[in-house]
Design an enzyme around this catalytic site. Structure first.
Site, PDB file in Angstrom:
ATOM      1  N   LYS A 125       0.846  -1.200   0.000  1.00 43.32           N
ATOM      2  CA  LYS A 125       0.000   0.000   0.000  1.00 43.32           C
ATOM      3  C   LYS A 125       0.881   1.249   0.000  1.00 43.32           C
ATOM      4  O   LYS A 125       1.854   1.337   0.738  1.00 43.32           O
ATOM      5  CB  LYS A 125      -0.893  -0.022   1.243  1.00 43.32           C
ATOM      6  CG  LYS A 125      -1.818   1.158   1.396  1.00 43.32           C
ATOM      7  CD  LYS A 125      -2.628   0.983   2.684  1.00 43.32           C
ATOM      8  CE  LYS A 125      -3.606   2.114   2.898  1.00 43.32           C
ATOM      9  NZ  LYS A 125      -4.414   1.887   4.132  1.00 43.32           N
ATOM     10  N   SER A 198      -8.946   2.134   2.648  1.00 46.24           N
ATOM     11  CA  SER A 198      -7.989   2.877   1.861  1.00 46.24           C
ATOM     12  C   SER A 198      -6.977   1.976   1.147  1.00 46.24           C
ATOM     13  O   SER A 198      -6.246   2.433   0.275  1.00 46.24           O
ATOM     14  CB  SER A 198      -7.232   3.858   2.769  1.00 46.24           C
ATOM     15  OG  SER A 198      -6.571   3.175   3.825  1.00 46.24           O
ATOM     16  N   SER A 222      -9.844  -0.681   6.582  1.00 47.41           N
ATOM     17  CA  SER A 222      -9.097  -0.434   5.344  1.00 47.41           C
ATOM     18  C   SER A 222      -8.341  -1.638   4.804  1.00 47.41           C
ATOM     19  O   SER A 222      -7.829  -1.585   3.690  1.00 47.41           O
ATOM     20  CB  SER A 222      -8.116   0.732   5.551  1.00 47.41           C
ATOM     21  OG  SER A 222      -8.819   1.925   5.750  1.00 47.41           O
TER      22      SER A 222
END
Length: 532
Positions: A125, A198, A222
């Site tokens: 990420k 996210s 997330s």
């Protein structure tokens, strides 16, 4: 208890703010064509892309395949669906792995013990530091990372090879992985839908077969929401086991106790070894080597949150999927699954919101070289395409202006009561089944109209409980189904073992390109799944 005046006001403000956007999105949808065929990825053709990470590592150690072949296979898949990415460094590292194996004299067992993920590619990420890569979290004021975040460093130390970083929502605080730097990320099962946030880029690239294991973070769902929307596995560990250092934006206030870093992957069997590596010495607290007898566990099923007026009802297909899980647990394991109602879950959003107050404001984090962001002015600029920020991020700043500074006594009581009840219920041998989200993967921008639906995941960050998200096949629309497995603190191995059982029972991840529905030739997959 009825909603407070503030909560009713907040809900009405948000509905009003996004209501003006509805006509725009509806018009765009009409222009795209309401009867358009679902756009998905091309199917996976190389069998190496269907091999779990730990099995890939074993094949590499045994010289059944080279790391260069594996890495190149994943590069080819990513370039097939996201052709802008570049991977020369990853190939160089793979060649070094193959040379190491060629020269190793101690045998396969020595390599497995020292480098359990040797030669296996992984993705990260973009909110994590990866040496030599931009660390921006979707905002313009980014930096080149000089070091690796601790979980990334531990995976590299175990022999894994980073392919690149993946897209996230602006400031990592929204359900849609969209920002003005890299654009919008799509769901591999339907390119008109979101991959979640996210860690949405991570979920999307894993679900699309462009990666086999990855690193995500979770402060309100997330990891678990993108894992659910993209049909993969994701685990939010017991709080404090995996380091959160090396992320942007940094957690502040009480958030370090709620933020969790954890593994995301296509195959359930990879979750436990990934967690063992990413946790380092802290993983010893979890007794991950201990055998788990599923027949001796106690299982509970909670089908919904009790009907919060702020949150959508659970989709009936998800209700039925959870019911099928109950039936298979009872039939295959001989256990009795107890169905429960937990009334405090109705206040999940209020509890999460009250506990998450942060000293560092979103307006400060969004600032460009010290220039303060004025949300009303940014919203005005956004309407004419001049803002550097997404409407979701601007909306968060607007909400922040009206947010309470202190939680009410009632909400604190609900939180403490829920914490006590769940910890007593789960103990050291309990597993709770709970929806991952009330909706299947929504279409782009639609979460603006249901902003509180993340409450189904966010509440467990506040409670500090480990949770595993498991895929459960596909819906009638060809979208992933799934549910959460919640266990007691430091009992992560229970949900991980149950995830392996559910993978065998329901088939786990499905190749989105092989779904028997109409597909079209794709121009792109994720405009920005991986960034270089």
């Amino acid at each position: 208890m009825a909603l407070t005046r503030f909560e009713r006001f907040l809900a009405s403000v948000l509905r009003g703010a996004v209501g003006m956007l509805f006509a725009v999105f509806q018009l765009l949808a009409q222009r795209r064509g309401a009867d358009r065929s679902v756009r998905r990825l091309p199917p996976i053709t190389n069998p190496l892309l269907r091999v779990p990470a730990m099995r890939l590592a074993r094949m590499i150690r045994r010289r059944e395949v080279t790391s260069v072949e594996v890495v190149q296979t994943y590069i080819d898949r990513i370039q097939e669906i996201n052709p802008s990415s570049m991977f020369s460094l990853a190939l160089q590292e793979a060649a070094q792995v193959d040379k190491l194996i060629e020269e190793e004299t101690g045998g396969e067992d020595v390599l497995e013990d020292r480098l359990p993920l040797l030669g296996v590619p992984f993705t990260v990420k973009e909110a994590f530091s990866l040496q030599g890569r931009l660390l921006m979290a979707g905002v313009t004021a980014g930096v080149i990372s000089a070091t690796d975040a601790p979980p990334v460093a531990l995976l590299k130390r175990a022999g894994a090879i980073p392919l690149g970083v993946t897209n996230c929502s602006e400031l990592c605080m929204w359900l849609e992985s969209h920002n003005r730097l890299y654009g919008i990320t799509n769901n591999p099962y339907d390119l008109e839908r979101i991959p979640g946030g996210s860690s949405g880029g991570e979920g999307s690239i894993l679900g699309g077969g462009g990666s086999v294991i990855g690193v995500g973070s979770d402060v309100g769902g997330s990891i678990r929401i993108p894992a659910f929307f993209n049909g993969i596995f994701g685990h939010k560990p017991t709080s404090g086991v995996v380091s959160n250092v090396g992320q942007f934006p940094p957690a502040s206030g009480q958030q370090p106790g709620f933020l969790c870093t954890g593994p995301m992957c296509r195959y359930a069997q990879d979750l436990l070894p990934m967690l063992r590596v990413m946790g380092g010495a802290n993983a010893d607290r979890l007794s991950l080597s201990s055998e788990v007898d599923l027949k001796r566990l106690r299982f509970f099923s909670v089908p919904h949150d009790g009907g919060s007026p702020l949150v959508s009802p659970v989709d009936q297909q998800l209700v039925l999927a959870q019911r099928r899980v109950v039936e298979r647990l009872e039939a295959d394991l001989g256990v009795k699954v107890q169905q429960l109602k937990i009334p405090q879950l109705k206040y999940s959003f209020q509890i999460w919101s009250a506990m998450m107050g942060q000293p560092t404001s979103f307006a400060e984090l969004m600032s460009d070289h010290g220039k303060k962001v004025w949300p009303l002015w940014e919203m005005a600029k956004w309407t004419v395409g001049l803002s550097k920020h997404t409407v979701a991020a601007i909306g968060l700043v607007l909400v922040e202006m009206f947010q309470r500074s202190q939680p009410t006594q009632f909400i604190l009581q609900q939180k403490e009561s829920l914490q006590k009840d769940l910890e007593e219920l789960l103990g050291t041998d309990g597993v709770l089944l709970y929806p991952s989200h009330p909706h299947l993967a929504p279409k782009h921008h639609h979460p603006l109209f249901t902003p509180f639906n993340f409450s189904y995941t966010g509440i467990f960050n506040i409670l500090g409980l480990p949770v595993t998200q498991c895929p459960l096949g596909l819906s009638a629309e060809g979208l992933p189904l799934g549910l959460q497995l919640v266990v007691g603190k430091q009992q992560d191995r229970l949900s991980l073992a149950t995830a392996v059982f559910l993978e065998k029972t329901f088939g786990g991840w499905r190749d989105p390109g092989s779904i028997a529905t109409a597909t079209t030739q794709l121009d792109t997959w994720l405009d920005t799944t991986t960034t270089s």
